[in-house]
Write a protein that holds these residues in place. Structure first.
Motif, PDB file in Angstrom:
ATOM      1  N   GLN A  28      -9.562  10.506   1.831  1.00  0.00           N
ATOM      2  CA  GLN A  28      -8.667  11.610   1.484  1.00  0.00           C
ATOM      3  C   GLN A  28      -7.972  11.286   0.167  1.00  0.00           C
ATOM      4  O   GLN A  28      -7.557  12.181  -0.562  1.00  0.00           O
ATOM      5  N   CYS A  29      -7.821   9.994  -0.101  1.00  0.00           N
ATOM      6  CA  CYS A  29      -7.115   9.588  -1.322  1.00  0.00           C
ATOM      7  C   CYS A  29      -8.000   8.787  -2.280  1.00  0.00           C
ATOM      8  O   CYS A  29      -7.805   8.826  -3.479  1.00  0.00           O
ATOM      9  N   SER A  31       3.369   8.139   9.233  1.00  0.00           N
ATOM     10  CA  SER A  31       2.676   9.276   9.830  1.00  0.00           C
ATOM     11  C   SER A  31       1.710   9.958   8.861  1.00  0.00           C
ATOM     12  O   SER A  31       1.084  10.958   9.211  1.00  0.00           O
ATOM     13  N   ILE A  32       1.554   9.412   7.645  1.00  0.00           N
ATOM     14  CA  ILE A  32       0.492   9.906   6.760  1.00  0.00           C
ATOM     15  C   ILE A  32      -0.857   9.571   7.407  1.00  0.00           C
ATOM     16  O   ILE A  32      -1.778  10.379   7.405  1.00  0.00           O
ATOM     17  N   CYS A  33      -0.982   8.394   7.986  1.00  0.00           N
ATOM     18  CA  CYS A  33      -2.246   7.985   8.615  1.00  0.00           C
ATOM     19  C   CYS A  33      -2.210   8.043  10.144  1.00  0.00           C
ATOM     20  O   CYS A  33      -3.242   8.216  10.776  1.00  0.00           O
ATOM     21  N   HIS A  34      -1.024   7.838  10.741  1.00  0.00           N
ATOM     22  CA  HIS A  34      -0.924   7.788  12.205  1.00  0.00           C
ATOM     23  C   HIS A  34      -0.271   9.040  12.766  1.00  0.00           C
ATOM     24  O   HIS A  34       0.675   9.571  12.200  1.00  0.00           O
ATOM     25  N   ASN A  35      -0.755   9.494  13.905  1.00  0.00           N
ATOM     26  CA  ASN A  35      -0.012  10.467  14.691  1.00  0.00           C
ATOM     27  C   ASN A  35       0.634   9.694  15.837  1.00  0.00           C
ATOM     28  O   ASN A  35      -0.065   9.179  16.702  1.00  0.00           O
ATOM     29  N   HIS A  83       0.884  -1.164   0.000  1.00  0.00           N
ATOM     30  CA  HIS A  83       0.000   0.000   0.000  1.00  0.00           C
ATOM     31  C   HIS A  83       0.924   1.217   0.000  1.00  0.00           C
ATOM     32  O   HIS A  83       1.656   1.434   0.974  1.00  0.00           O
ATOM     33  N   GLN A  84       0.877   1.959  -1.057  1.00  0.00           N
ATOM     34  CA  GLN A  84       1.856   3.027  -1.276  1.00  0.00           C
ATOM     35  C   GLN A  84       2.102   3.961  -0.073  1.00  0.00           C
ATOM     36  O   GLN A  84       3.243   4.183   0.306  1.00  0.00           O
ATOM     37  N   PRO A  85       1.026   4.522   0.556  1.00  0.00           N
ATOM     38  CA  PRO A  85       1.300   5.454   1.669  1.00  0.00           C
ATOM     39  C   PRO A  85       2.001   4.773   2.851  1.00  0.00           C
ATOM     40  O   PRO A  85       2.739   5.437   3.582  1.00  0.00           O
TER      41      PRO A  85
END
Ligand code: HEC
Ligand code: HEC
Ligand code: HEC
Ligand code: HEC
Ligand code: HEC
Ligand code: HEC
Ligand code: HEC
Ligand code: HEC
Ligand code: HEC
Ligand code: HEC
Length: 311
Positions: free
Chosen positions: A255-256, A231-235, A223-225
């Motif tokens: 978002q994508c 940290s694109i999905c997680h903080n 999965h590319q991200p």
């Protein structure tokens, strides 16, 4: 302070007649560090704050020949020890470290780096903290038995003096067990280093993999991200949504991914905005009910039923 008072009187009144102070030093015993007598004849157990507590720290391991004496950090400080006859007030030591210190930060840090430039601090000079003029003593306490920065349970207090945003984040419902004392900020950050975001490893993902090894893959379907940056999905500090997610699925995904492009031919799948089991319906919300291996899957097939991170 008694000794200091005596010394003061010696200097002020009996200047000419006084026995040179260094001669007296020879007869004195060191109290906690090698060669500290020249300082501890004045800075003794009555000093407040308790300077001698340094004897209880790693710097007080006098059996270790590498450990410092007072002058390694504060400088030789000749005029401070022996106040010149013409000076009104006793000049300060060569280097001081307190908040009101006038010693340039770089000079303060150099005193420490003489011994500590190696290891984690090899790139200190190009770290963000160095560029923001932090001193070693902004975080480390030298004259206390318990240096808060070095203890998992208390380290956050040190960081939160300056990092309020992270304090708010680690107290959100989903968080790494930092406040529980099982991890600390330094599990992920080398605050002396020059990696991006002062992380312990060269990238966000490498840092995460140091504990979450199973997320490294390799996977048949990536999965590319996920490959790009966790940290694109997680903080990593904390979030309101579960699993440290920056927002909940389907919003996170959308978002994508436009839901309208979701294949509508497979039965049971969300179809379009206007249909009854669309985006706002329960099926759409549960992207993860079907796409269970969101970090990458190892299915060798890539059909409607088994591919697409569904196994
Ligand atoms: C003759 C007495 C005397 C000797 C010897 C002495 N000091 Fe001091 N020192 C003082 C006095 C007096 C002060 C100022 C009052 C105070 O801060 O309590 C002081 C203050 C200091 C301060 C605080 C300065 C500041 O601005 O925050 C440091 C650090 C210090 N001394 C280190 C040393 C070191 C290191 C040595 C040995 C190399 C040493 N002193 C030897 C009397 C002495
Ligand atoms: C490893 C470095 C180091 C050594 C060794 C060291 N100091 Fe210090 N000293 C510091 C730092 C840093 C501070 C600032 C306060 C702190 O971090 O605890 C300080 C603060 C002080 C102060 C001022 C206290 C205050 O906050 O007003 C005095 C006095 C002092 N030191 C005396 C001494 C004496 C005497 C010795 C030897 C027994 C000594 N120091 C050894 C680093 C050192
Ligand atoms: C003369 C050499 C020397 C100087 C100068 C020195 N240190 Fe150290 N320091 C040591 C040694 C030796 C140790 C103990 C061995 C080790 O941990 O590597 C140590 C240990 C430490 C530790 C680890 C303590 C622990 O609990 O493990 C910290 C933190 C530290 N020093 C910070 C500082 C800071 C900050 C300064 C400057 C204000 C400083 N040191 C100045 C030699 C020095
Ligand atoms: C932003 C806060 C901060 C600053 C500034 C800072 N440190 Fe540290 N330091 C820490 C923390 C937190 C740890 C504990 C890391 C751990 O346990 O993994 C640590 C650990 C250490 C250690 C012992 C473990 C090791 O890495 O070897 C030494 C020695 C040390 N620091 C020296 C220094 C010196 C010298 C400076 C200044 C050049 C400095 N530190 C500046 C926060 C700081
Ligand atoms: C005296 C204030 C101060 C303390 C204490 C402090 N920091 Fe910082 N830190 C800063 C400043 C200033 C920056 C620069 C960015 C900013 O303004 O937020 C920074 C930046 C950072 C960054 C981002 C680095 C980058 O390259 O973008 C991290 C990570 C960080 N600090 C972690 C910590 C941790 C962990 C601690 C506690 C061990 C700590 N800091 C203690 C002042 C501090
Ligand atoms: C699980 C790993 C992890 C832990 C634990 C952690 N951090 Fe971070 N931190 C990161 C990552 C990854 C980044 C960079 C990506 C981001 O900003 O989301 C970061 C970024 C930062 C930044 C820079 C933020 C910015 O906007 O540039 C600061 C400051 C910071 N962390 C402070 C802290 C403090 C203080 C603690 C302890 C309370 C802490 N971190 C604990 C992983 C962690
Ligand atoms: C030092 C080890 C360590 C590092 C490094 C680390 N984690 Fe974790 N992570 C943990 C632990 C421990 C837990 C909690 C497990 C538990 O509670 O069962 C956790 C839990 C999580 C969770 C689940 C949170 C929840 O609410 O259930 C996510 C998501 C996560 N980590 C993401 C990351 C990301 C992204 C990074 C890199 C920025 C990272 N972790 C770095 C140790 C680590
Ligand atoms: C595309 C968004 C996205 C990216 C990028 C991402 N994750 Fe996740 N992660 C999720 C979602 C969604 C969940 C919740 C999974 C669930 O409920 O089954 C999750 C859950 C987790 C969990 C806790 C549950 C578990 O599977 O153990 C960990 C740990 C985790 N992620 C680590 C990482 C790491 C490490 C990275 C970077 C290599 C990463 N994530 C990148 C979306 C993402
Ligand atoms: C930051 C953007 C981003 C986010 C957020 C994101 N994805 Fe993706 N996703 C991508 C990209 C880029 C691809 C690769 C597209 C391609 O290859 O055509 C992809 C591919 C996919 C695929 C198809 C894989 C294939 O084999 O064609 C699925 C299924 C998928 N994502 C599901 C999700 C789900 C579910 C979420 C939410 C948990 C999510 N994605 C969040 C960017 C994202
Ligand atoms: C009921 C199960 C299910 C749910 C719920 C579901 N999907 Fe899918 N999804 C699939 C299947 C099956 C495929 C493969 C279809 C194909 O390859 O023809 C797929 C394919 C995809 C693809 C690849 C599209 C392409 O053009 O190749 C993406 C992106 C995707 N889903 C995202 C999502 C997102 C985002 C959600 C949540 C809003 C979601 N899915 C919810 C089952 C589901």
């Amino acid at each position: 302070m008694t000794n200091r008072l005596v010394a003061g009187i010696l200097c002020a009144g009996w200047m000419a007649a006084a026995v040179p102070l260094y001669a007296q030093d020879a007869a004195r015993k060191d109290l906690v560090l090698r060669g500290d007598a020249q300082c501890t004849r004045c800075h003794d157990a009555e000093d407040n704050p308790a300077v001698l507590a340094i004897g209880k720290t790693r710097h007080g391991t006098t059996a270790d020949g590498r450990t410092p004496s007072c002058v390694n950090c504060h400088g030789a400080s000749e005029t401070h020890i022996n106040k010149p006859a013409d000076a009104k007030e006793r000049p300060g030591p060569e280097r001081t470290f307190s908040k009101k210190s006038t010693t340039p930060v770089a000079a303060r840090n150099q005193a420490c780096l003489t011994c500590h430039q190696g290891g984690n601090r090899i790139h200190w000079q190009s770290s963000t903290h160095a560029s923001r003029d932090l001193a070693c003593s902004s975080c480390h306490q030298i004259h206390t038995a318990h240096d808060k920065a070095r203890n998992k349970q208390t380290q956050t207090e040190v960081c939160f003096q300056c990092h309020k945003e992270q304090r708010a984040q680690v107290n959100r419902p989903s968080h790494h067990p930092v406040m529980e004392g099982k991890m600390s900020c330094s599990s992920c950050h080398n605050v002396h280093g020059d990696n991006p975001k002062q992380l312990v490893r060269a990238s966000v993902n490498e840092t995460c993999f140091s504990c979450h090894t199973e997320k490294r893959g390799p996977f048949v379907h990536n999965h590319q991200p996920v490959q790009e940056d966790c940290s694109i999905c997680h903080n990593p500090h904390g979030t309101t949504a579960a699993n440290l997610l920056k927002s909940r699925p389907p919003f996170l995904c959308q978002q994508c991914h436009s839901h309208t492009s979701h294949p509508s031919q497979a039965s049971g799948l969300p179809t379009g905005r206007t249909t009854s089991n669309s985006l706002s319906g329960s099926v759409a919300r549960g992207c993860l009910n079907c796409h269970t291996n969101i970090h990458g899957s190892n299915s060798t097939q890539n059909s409607a039923t088994v591919g697409r991170f569904r196994r």
